[in-house]
Design a protein around this motif. Sequence first.
Motif, mmCIF file in Angstrom:
data_model
loop_
_atom_site.group_PDB
_atom_site.id
_atom_site.type_symbol
_atom_site.label_atom_id
_atom_site.label_comp_id
_atom_site.label_asym_id
_atom_site.label_seq_id
_atom_site.Cartn_x
_atom_site.Cartn_y
_atom_site.Cartn_z
ATOM 1 N N ILE A 138 -21.130 46.757 23.557
ATOM 2 C CA ILE A 138 -21.962 45.872 24.368
ATOM 3 C C ILE A 138 -21.047 44.844 25.019
ATOM 4 O O ILE A 138 -20.333 44.123 24.335
ATOM 5 N N THR A 139 -21.056 44.762 26.329
ATOM 6 C CA THR A 139 -20.077 43.940 27.028
ATOM 7 C C THR A 139 -20.718 42.731 27.704
ATOM 8 O O THR A 139 -21.936 42.664 27.908
ATOM 9 N N LEU A 140 -19.840 41.792 28.076
ATOM 10 C CA LEU A 140 -20.249 40.521 28.665
ATOM 11 C C LEU A 140 -19.685 40.401 30.077
ATOM 12 O O LEU A 140 -18.484 40.579 30.276
ATOM 13 N N ARG A 141 -20.564 40.106 31.042
ATOM 14 C CA ARG A 141 -20.090 39.851 32.405
ATOM 15 C C ARG A 141 -19.850 38.355 32.558
ATOM 16 O O ARG A 141 -20.743 37.543 32.329
ATOM 17 N N LEU A 142 -18.633 37.991 32.956
ATOM 18 C CA LEU A 142 -18.265 36.589 33.086
ATOM 19 C C LEU A 142 -18.944 35.961 34.293
ATOM 20 O O LEU A 142 -18.992 36.549 35.375
ATOM 21 N N ALA A 143 -19.465 34.762 34.083
ATOM 22 C CA ALA A 143 -20.316 34.137 35.099
ATOM 23 C C ALA A 143 -19.565 33.789 36.370
ATOM 24 O O ALA A 143 -20.096 33.951 37.462
ATOM 25 N N SER A 144 -18.354 33.291 36.251
ATOM 26 C CA SER A 144 -17.641 32.808 37.442
ATOM 27 C C SER A 144 -17.003 33.939 38.238
ATOM 28 O O SER A 144 -17.166 34.035 39.455
ATOM 29 N N GLY A 179 -17.363 37.327 37.689
ATOM 30 C CA GLY A 179 -18.136 38.556 37.793
ATOM 31 C C GLY A 179 -17.489 39.729 37.096
ATOM 32 O O GLY A 179 -18.046 40.830 37.082
ATOM 33 N N GLY A 180 -16.305 39.522 36.499
ATOM 34 C CA GLY A 180 -15.625 40.590 35.784
ATOM 35 C C GLY A 180 -16.184 40.778 34.384
ATOM 36 O O GLY A 180 -16.984 39.976 33.889
ATOM 37 N N ILE A 181 -15.768 41.855 33.728
ATOM 38 C CA ILE A 181 -16.192 42.143 32.364
ATOM 39 C C ILE A 181 -15.175 41.565 31.385
ATOM 40 O O ILE A 181 -13.971 41.783 31.533
ATOM 41 N N ALA A 236 -24.582 48.863 27.911
ATOM 42 C CA ALA A 236 -25.300 47.610 28.160
ATOM 43 C C ALA A 236 -24.329 46.472 28.472
ATOM 44 O O ALA A 236 -23.335 46.287 27.773
ATOM 45 N N VAL A 237 -24.632 45.736 29.538
ATOM 46 C CA VAL A 237 -23.844 44.569 29.936
ATOM 47 C C VAL A 237 -24.785 43.383 30.033
ATOM 48 O O VAL A 237 -25.861 43.464 30.645
ATOM 49 N N PHE A 238 -24.395 42.262 29.435
ATOM 50 C CA PHE A 238 -25.221 41.052 29.459
ATOM 51 C C PHE A 238 -24.398 39.870 29.961
ATOM 52 O O PHE A 238 -23.179 39.969 30.141
ATOM 53 N N THR A 239 -25.082 38.752 30.164
ATOM 54 C CA THR A 239 -24.400 37.543 30.618
ATOM 55 C C THR A 239 -24.456 36.422 29.593
ATOM 56 O O THR A 239 -24.029 35.315 29.883
ATOM 57 N N ASN A 240 -25.002 36.697 28.388
ATOM 58 C CA ASN A 240 -24.942 35.678 27.344
ATOM 59 C C ASN A 240 -24.951 36.312 25.966
ATOM 60 O O ASN A 240 -25.350 37.469 25.776
ATOM 61 N N ALA A 271 -26.293 39.886 20.990
ATOM 62 C CA ALA A 271 -26.633 39.982 19.564
ATOM 63 C C ALA A 271 -27.913 40.791 19.370
ATOM 64 O O ALA A 271 -27.998 41.652 18.482
ATOM 65 N N ASN A 272 -28.922 40.533 20.203
ATOM 66 C CA ASN A 272 -30.180 41.270 20.081
ATOM 67 C C ASN A 272 -29.996 42.750 20.380
ATOM 68 O O ASN A 272 -30.625 43.605 19.751
ATOM 69 N N ALA A 273 -29.126 43.046 21.346
ATOM 70 C CA ALA A 273 -28.867 44.449 21.663
ATOM 71 C C ALA A 273 -28.186 45.143 20.493
ATOM 72 O O ALA A 273 -28.472 46.310 20.185
#
Length: 328
Positions: free
Chosen positions: A193-199, A201-203, A223-227, A232-234
């Motif tokens: 499960i990965t995170l997209r950085l807000a500023s 836009g990269g992973i 699955a990619v999330f922003t927080n 955690a829920n995923a």
Amino acid sequence: MARENINDIVVFIAVARERSFTRAAAKLGLTQSALSHIVRSLEARLGVRLLTRTTRSVSPTEAGERLLQNVAPRLEEIEAELAAISDLSETPAGNIRITAIDSVIDTVLWPRLAPILPKYPDLHVEFNADYRMLDIAADRFDIGVRYGDQVEKDMIAVRLTPDVQTVIVGSPGYFEWHTKPATAQDLLRHNCITLRLASSGGIYAWELEKDGKPIDLRVHGQAVFTNGYHMANAAVSGCGLAFLTEDLAAPYLADGRLVSVMQDWCPTFPGLHAYYPSRRHSSRALGLIIDTIRHAGGDRISDKRLPSRARRQPDLPRTEHQFEDVRR
């Protein structure tokens, strides 16, 4: 100068800094059309165009840039002096604006600040949940809260939490169908499960560590999330593996909904710090907030006291930087 001119200049400064009528309107609590009308009226009175407008962007003209650079600091000085005068009262008062990520507001800031607010009815706290690395001075925040390695050198920073342990977690159900990973190479074969950085836009690449050697691992998954909350829920739902801070994962680990793996690969990062510009007037309200949220025994820090890895600014979410794929 007429008072309305000063108010109009404040509106212009907000639009010029945001480079957007939409964002400035949201910040000022006005409509976009009202801001556009105010700026046009100011331009008409001054007899010069202050903003260049296109369908996609807004930017200051040469005259606008001069107004922004020369007048905005003076208005800020006036605001600081007015705050200093009002601060002569015995009771802390005023509005303190704080930016932090959502989980930090929920688990650290609000639990510490909520009990004191009834005692100081003239004290107001505004929270901004944002995963971007903001310039708190330019964005007019009083306090920023980020991990210690993200604090700029010219800021005063106060520790809020001990250093933060990271964890790799998955659900028991996920591990019924997948072998637990033991190495970085194993992680590349898992659904992560990965995170997209807000500023940027990269992973975000997972920042691991083995035998004292840092490893930036670019993992992949469905699955990619922003927080972190959603990650955690995923993971709890069995979607895959997540790389989280231990405090965020703790409730799920405690009740068995998540299982931690590869503990010897998970580094510790500098704890959360509240920071503010060193040049800022330190009001009673600001001092009260800092004293209330600070970690017991937490002192001001300097860059020299941070671990060498920390200066690379890892992000959970943290400052964006370039990562290399690891294939080993």
